[in-house]
Scaffold this motif. Structure first.
Motif, short mmCIF file in Angstrom:
data_model
loop_
_atom_site.label_atom_id
_atom_site.label_comp_id
_atom_site.label_asym_id
_atom_site.label_seq_id
_atom_site.Cartn_x
_atom_site.Cartn_y
_atom_site.Cartn_z
N UNK A 69 -6.66 -43.54 13.11
CA UNK A 69 -5.25 -43.23 12.83
C UNK A 69 -5.11 -42.99 11.33
N UNK A 70 -4.29 -42.00 10.98
CA UNK A 70 -4.05 -41.72 9.56
C UNK A 70 -2.67 -41.09 9.42
N UNK A 71 -2.21 -40.99 8.20
CA UNK A 71 -0.90 -40.41 7.97
C UNK A 71 -0.91 -39.58 6.70
N UNK A 72 -0.05 -38.58 6.69
CA UNK A 72 0.20 -37.76 5.50
C UNK A 72 1.68 -37.92 5.20
N UNK A 73 1.98 -38.80 4.26
CA UNK A 73 3.39 -39.09 3.98
C UNK A 73 4.12 -37.89 3.40
#
Length: 126
Positions: A69-73
């Motif tokens: 899981x990862x995010x690009x704010x």
């Protein structure tokens, strides 16, 4: 109002990979949890992976070492990279968001989340 919208599901053979994306609009809090759940017909929704506002992640035992899981704010987007997929990973995958104070021991509990996407189907054939 926080609104997640998923994309990226599809059909793959066992051992293949898929990446799910979730664009989340309406977020306003710096304290949050973002998670992926999955569900098959007739079963309860299962927490798969979660990330908190410190960038700490947690996974269900069934996907550890295979999913990330990862995010690009900057893009308000959450991702789930799924590798070495197995037929038992077949499900509808949902993106979920929680804003405000959180408890890490509840981070993979369905009841923690009020904002849900519409779901995207992932099918893995043997």
């Amino acid at each position: 109002q926080v609104q997640p919208v998923e994309s990226g599901g599809g059909s793959v053979q066992a051992g293949g990979s898929l990446r799910l994306s979730c664009v989340v609009s309406g977020r306003s809090s710096t304290s949050y949890l973002m998670a992926w759940f999955r569900q098959n017909a007739g079963t309860e929704r299962e927490g798969v992976a979660v990330i908190n506002d410190f960038g700490v992640t947690r996974y269900a035992n069934s996907v550890k070492g295979r999913f990330t899981i990862s995010e690009d704010n900057a893009e308000n987007t959450l991702y789930l990279q799924m590798n070495n997929l197995k037929p038992e990973d077949t499900a509808v995958y949902y993106c979920a968001a929680h804003e405000g104070p959180w408890r890490w021991d509840w981070a993979l509990e369905e009841s923690t989340y009020k904002s849900w996407g519409q779901g995207t189907q992932v099918t893995v054939s043997s």
